[in-house]
Enzyme design. Sequence first.
Site, short mmCIF file in Angstrom:
data_model
loop_
_atom_site.label_atom_id
_atom_site.label_comp_id
_atom_site.label_asym_id
_atom_site.label_seq_id
_atom_site.Cartn_x
_atom_site.Cartn_y
_atom_site.Cartn_z
N HIS A 254 0.85 -1.19 0.00
CA HIS A 254 0.00 0.00 0.00
C HIS A 254 0.89 1.24 0.00
O HIS A 254 1.95 1.23 0.62
CB HIS A 254 -0.90 0.02 1.24
CG HIS A 254 -2.08 0.92 1.09
ND1 HIS A 254 -2.01 2.28 1.28
CD2 HIS A 254 -3.36 0.64 0.75
CE1 HIS A 254 -3.22 2.81 1.05
NE2 HIS A 254 -4.04 1.85 0.73
N ASP B 244 -7.85 -5.28 -0.14
CA ASP B 244 -8.31 -6.21 -1.19
C ASP B 244 -7.99 -7.66 -0.89
O ASP B 244 -8.47 -8.56 -1.59
CB ASP B 244 -7.67 -5.82 -2.52
CG ASP B 244 -8.30 -4.53 -3.05
OD1 ASP B 244 -7.57 -3.54 -3.25
OD2 ASP B 244 -9.54 -4.52 -3.21
C1 SDX Z 1 -6.27 -0.13 -3.02
O1 SDX Z 1 -4.50 4.40 -2.15
C2 SDX Z 1 -5.43 3.78 -1.56
O2 SDX Z 1 -5.88 4.15 -0.45
C3 SDX Z 1 -6.00 2.56 -2.30
C4 SDX Z 1 -7.02 1.73 -1.49
C5 SDX Z 1 -8.29 2.49 -1.28
O3 SDX Z 1 -9.01 2.18 -0.30
O4 SDX Z 1 -8.64 3.33 -2.14
O5 SDX Z 1 -6.48 1.34 -0.25
C6 SDX Z 1 -7.41 0.47 -2.29
O6 SDX Z 1 -6.03 0.21 -4.14
C7 SDX Z 1 -5.41 -1.13 -2.30
C8 SDX Z 1 -4.20 -1.60 -3.15
C9 SDX Z 1 -4.68 -2.74 -4.07
N1 SDX Z 1 -3.60 -3.09 -5.02
C10 SDX Z 1 -2.92 -4.26 -4.89
O7 SDX Z 1 -3.08 -5.08 -3.99
C11 SDX Z 1 -1.92 -4.50 -6.02
C12 SDX Z 1 -0.58 -4.95 -5.43
N2 SDX Z 1 -0.01 -3.82 -4.70
C13 SDX Z 1 1.03 -3.05 -5.34
O8 SDX Z 1 0.80 -2.85 -6.72
C14 SDX Z 1 1.45 -1.81 -4.56
O9 SDX Z 1 1.64 -2.20 -3.27
C15 SDX Z 1 0.57 -0.59 -4.59
C16 SDX Z 1 0.23 -0.14 -5.96
C17 SDX Z 1 -0.68 -0.82 -3.82
C18 SDX Z 1 1.37 0.53 -3.90
O10 SDX Z 1 2.46 0.70 -4.67
P1 SDX Z 1 3.58 1.81 -4.34
O11 SDX Z 1 3.31 2.56 -3.11
O12 SDX Z 1 3.78 2.59 -5.58
O13 SDX Z 1 4.78 0.92 -4.02
P2 SDX Z 1 5.87 0.52 -5.06
O14 SDX Z 1 5.22 -0.15 -6.26
O15 SDX Z 1 6.76 1.68 -5.27
O16 SDX Z 1 6.64 -0.64 -4.29
C19 SDX Z 1 7.64 -0.30 -3.34
C20 SDX Z 1 8.45 -1.56 -3.26
C21 SDX Z 1 8.87 -2.08 -4.63
O17 SDX Z 1 10.04 -2.85 -4.40
P3 SDX Z 1 11.45 -2.21 -4.92
O18 SDX Z 1 11.33 -2.04 -6.43
O19 SDX Z 1 11.60 -0.88 -4.20
O20 SDX Z 1 12.47 -3.24 -4.49
O21 SDX Z 1 7.65 -2.62 -2.69
C22 SDX Z 1 7.44 -3.63 -3.66
C23 SDX Z 1 7.79 -3.03 -5.03
O22 SDX Z 1 8.22 -4.05 -5.89
N3 SDX Z 1 6.03 -4.00 -3.62
C24 SDX Z 1 5.57 -5.22 -3.79
C25 SDX Z 1 4.19 -5.13 -3.67
N4 SDX Z 1 3.84 -3.87 -3.42
C26 SDX Z 1 5.00 -3.16 -3.40
N5 SDX Z 1 6.23 -6.38 -4.07
C27 SDX Z 1 5.43 -7.47 -4.19
N6 SDX Z 1 4.09 -7.46 -4.07
C28 SDX Z 1 3.44 -6.32 -3.81
N7 SDX Z 1 2.13 -6.32 -3.70
#
Ligand code: SDX
Length: 378
Positions: free
Chosen positions: A261, A315
């Site tokens: 998140h 989710d």
């Molecule tokens: C919702 O914003 C909100 O409030 C949204 C929400 C709402 O109520 O409206 O809460 C609802 O959208 C929840 C999120 C649902 N999405 C998912 O579950 C999809 C999987 N999650 C990721 O795509 C991610 O965690 C996000 C999009 C939710 C957040 O992404 P960020 O903040 O941009 O984080 P990032 O992609 O920059 O990741 C930071 C690091 C990365 O590693 P590095 O490249 O730095 O080594 O963390 C890793 C990412 O690869 N990472 C994950 C991960 N989420 C982040 N690695 C594996 N699995 C994941 N789910």
Amino acid sequence: MTACDFQPGLEGIPAAQSQVSFVNGQVGKLEYRGVPIEALAEKSNFLETAYLLIWGEFPNADDLEAFQEEITHHRRVKYRIRDMMKCFPESGHPMDALQASAAALGLFYSKRALDDPTYIRQAVVRLLAKIPTMVAAFEHIRKGNDPVRPRDDLSYAANFLYMLNEQEPDPFLSHVFDTCLILHAEHTMNASTFSARVTASTLTDPYAIVASAVGTLAGPLHGGANEEVITMLAEIGSVENVRPFLAEKLATKSKIMGFGHRVYKVKDPRAKILQKLVEKLFARSDNDPSYEIALELEKAVAEKLGGKGIYPNVDFYSGLVYQKLGIPTDLFTPIFAIARVAGWLAHWREQLETNRIYRPSQVYIGEHGLPYIPPEHR
Ligand code: SDX
């Protein structure tokens, strides 16, 4: 504006001042208008919570009754919108059908009297009332059946489940569904709410605003993740396969759906509440391994990614609840939209109070002064 000012995804950049909700991602706190989500999930209902979010205060008994009655009265959708849905391809995603029909509402109620409190209230009532009806209607139309008419004698949550399954739902299941709607109603400046505020800032009508937000919510990185989680748990198939599956995902730098998140760096407080609902629902059901697989996956992800603050988000468990309610997987995100309309409308009203059209800047990284190259020389 220099390159160092640019923040991808506007991470950490305040896009508005707001009183609608508050999140502390370090401790896993969420409040709607200052009220902890735990108290609302335990003691409130979705329409009362929607009223609190949109109008900024709890309704007294008379105001709540009037609000509920107005919404019940406006549940039906114009036959021309239902006929429009009959032209949609049955293979189309329900989020696309919802976005199209939300925008179509604007064709019937397009007057933009944004300084008229009556218009504002009518738009709030119509969107809260009609979005569930349109989601349920497409479910039947895409199967070649007629939609199920809303029932005025059922609560908001019970009526949606009735319109979906044409059976009066078990009161416990209606309560579970109503709690899910509360948990998904609002969440500060998430992508779809930001989309709603940008659209609202141009002073367009609320139907276009909701259509814009629905399109944003549909993405798998946002509201679309709940559907992906169920697909993922089915793909894992057994507790024994959890760690091999996770290892492969991490090796390919794939995101694990339902985890991580932008704000929460601990377990999402909504996931904790949803997990309790899953436990109750799975206690009533047969030996479905999905919950055991989810628990093992949560443990395994904590071991591998907990250090990066990656824990279950809203989710991760919501899909398991909806699955037990007999809701088709591709309706999970439209249900997220049904709830989030309350938050989008709250932010719409707040944007209008101190509106300034959104127009951010950019850091230009292109070239300057290039010549026109005629086609014969390309
Ligand atoms: C919702 O914003 C909100 O409030 C949204 C929400 C709402 O109520 O409206 O809460 C609802 O959208 C929840 C999120 C649902 N999405 C998912 O579950 C999809 C999987 N999650 C990721 O795509 C991610 O965690 C996000 C999009 C939710 C957040 O992404 P960020 O903040 O941009 O984080 P990032 O992609 O920059 O990741 C930071 C690091 C990365 O590693 P590095 O490249 O730095 O080594 O963390 C890793 C990412 O690869 N990472 C994950 C991960 N989420 C982040 N690695 C594996 N699995 C994941 N789910």
